[in-house]
Design an enzyme around this catalytic site. Structure first.
Site, PDB file in Angstrom:
ATOM      1  CG  ASP A  40      -3.540   2.934  -0.632  1.00 12.72           C
ATOM      2  OD1 ASP A  40      -3.525   2.864  -1.833  1.00 12.72           O
ATOM      3  OD2 ASP A  40      -4.350   2.817   0.272  1.00 12.72           O
ATOM      4  CD  GLU A  75      -4.243   6.456  -4.216  1.00 16.39           C
ATOM      5  OE1 GLU A  75      -4.867   5.625  -4.106  1.00 16.39           O
ATOM      6  OE2 GLU A  75      -4.044   7.458  -5.152  1.00 16.39           O
TER       7      GLU A  75
END
Length: 417
Positions: free
Chosen positions: A10, A106
């Site tokens: 992330d 992500e």
DNA sequence: TCTGGGGTCCTAGGACCC
DNA sequence: TCTGGGGTCCTAGGACCC
């Protein structure tokens, strides 16, 4: 064999981080990316400096300005962020071939089968080797792209996702308890999911949003452990369902997990789930005149159809979304023959607008969605120099060279622009 | 001057077919 | 005349994610 090899990567405050790369004077200062002050809109990204003040993404800009008037404000530049995300992905692909892009900031990577490849002398075990590898990966992304990234590892995607949140820096941290919270990499060992994550609020579990959190809180359930510890017995559907999700994610089951498949599929080879293409627009001021609304409707139809043709797909279902001034929102949809032609979609959308706009209240938002997509349709793919078959494809040829805005229908542009 | 935009997934009811 | 299910498609709304 169950082993924590699914990793969620992330990018930390991605939009803010890119803005800081482009303007280093922002480093270390409070930054909010979102609609321009004075415009209708919300916060898209907030730097760690303003979060303690209560600023978070999704908040209205007027509220964010009130809480953090000293912050640096930037408008989002979506065309700018995509290339950075692609460069990060290219780095990940050097570490493992199994990379899935989950969103612009992500990624999921799967290290199953890569253990021997990455194991080095000195690694205590495979888990330790993986943690070391992920620190290397983070350093590589930072060195080559300039962006900070956090990594969470677990046996399933949901566990990995939660772990990546725990790995993020600049959080209020407990004393180091062996979990390395905030260090950039958190690995949840197989079988220890409940011990590691049980004390977290239910809201941290992917799929539990504000509404579900509230309903569960009314039942006295606040943490994952409280839900799992509930004695068996007659349960409300919601409790039963959520408990099933959590147990499935913790126990690494692969059946009936829906969104938690361990195997990655970047594209559905059957082409059965091509998703949808939509555009919507919140007007600078609410609209009440039919002609003005129709003008925006045409602009939205043009954009959606253009994107569909660019992807070489056609849609069978047209959905019109309408939000009134009082935020009451309705959708009307109709399914017909597949098309990506402006004129056909517009005809359907106009009929849907007729049905949807039933109150004598002005409108703040209009949206058009094309779904039930089929294709790709080879006839609609447009290499330069392809034969021109309709007004839309003629326009597309111009747009392929000069961009969507290079050519517009007069009615969609309007007199004021 | 509260409340974006682009998505996915789920549920539930009704129509329709076998 | 009454009473079925199962399956699929369509429609509308809502929750959720980033």
């Amino acid at each position: 064999m169950r082993s924590p090899r699914i990793c969620c990567l992330d990018l930390d405050t991605f939009f803010v981080s890119v803005e800081r790369l482009l303007d280093p004077s922002l480093v270390g200062r409070p930054v909010i990316v979102g609609a321009r002050p004075g415009q209708r809109g919300v916060v898209v990204a907030a730097s760690y400096e303003v979060r303690p003040l209560g600023v978070h993404s999704g908040m209205s800009m007027s509220e964010a300005i009130r809480l953090a008037p000293h912050a640096e404000f930037r408008s989002p530049r979506h065309d700018t962020y995509g290339p950075y995300a692609r460069r990060v992905r290219a780095v990940l692909e050097r570490f493992t071939p199994a990379v899935q892009t989950a969103s612009i900031d992500e990624f999921y990577v799967d290290f199953h089968g890569c253990e021997r490849l990455h194991r080095r002398p000195g690694d205590v075990d495979d888990d330790a080797a993986l943690v070391r590898l992920l620190h290397e990966l983070r350093a590589t992304v930072h060195r080559e792209v300039g962006l900070p990234v956090s990594a969470g590892v677990g046996c399933t995607r949901r566990v990995a996702k939660i772990a990546s949140g725990l790995a993020k820096p600049n959080r209020a941290l407990p004393v180091d308890d062996g979990r390395h919270l905030g260090s950039g990499v958190v690995l949840v060992p197989a079988g220890q999911e409940r011990a590691w994550l049980g004390s977290l609020p239910l809201r941290r579990f992917p799929g539990i949003g504000p509404k579900a959190e509230q309903r569960l809180a009314q039942l006295g359930l606040h943490t994952i452990e409280e839900l799992l510890a509930l004695p068996p017995g007659p349960e409300l559907d919601e409790v039963h369902r959520v408990r099933g999700w959590i147990q499935g994610a913790f126990e690494g089951e692969t059946l009936d997990l829906g969104r938690d498949r361990p195997a990655f599929r970047e594209h559905d080879p059957e082409g059965s789930t091509l998703g949808s293409i939509s555009n919507e627009c919140t007007f600078p001021r609410d609209l009440s005149r039919r002609a003005e609304v129709e003008q925006h409707l045409l602009a939205l139809v043009e954009r959606v159809c253009w994107r569909a043709r660019a992807r070489g797909v056609q849609g069978r279902t047209v959905t019109l979304k309408l939000r009134y001034r009082d935020f009451h929102t309705v959708q009307r949809s109709r399914t017909c023959a597949p098309t990506a032609e402006d004129a056909e979609v517009l005809k359907t959308a106009r009929a849907l607008l007729e049905r949807a706009w039933s109150r004598r209240v002005s409108i703040r938002l209009l949206g058009v969605c094309l779904s039930n997509l089929a294709g790709p349709d080879r006839q609609l793919q447009l290499p330069l120099g392809a034969p021109i078959r309709s007004p839309s494809t003629a326009i597309d040829v111009v747009r392929q060279r000069f961009g969507f805005a290079a050519i517009r229908r007069g009615q969609a542009v309007g007199r004021s622009r």
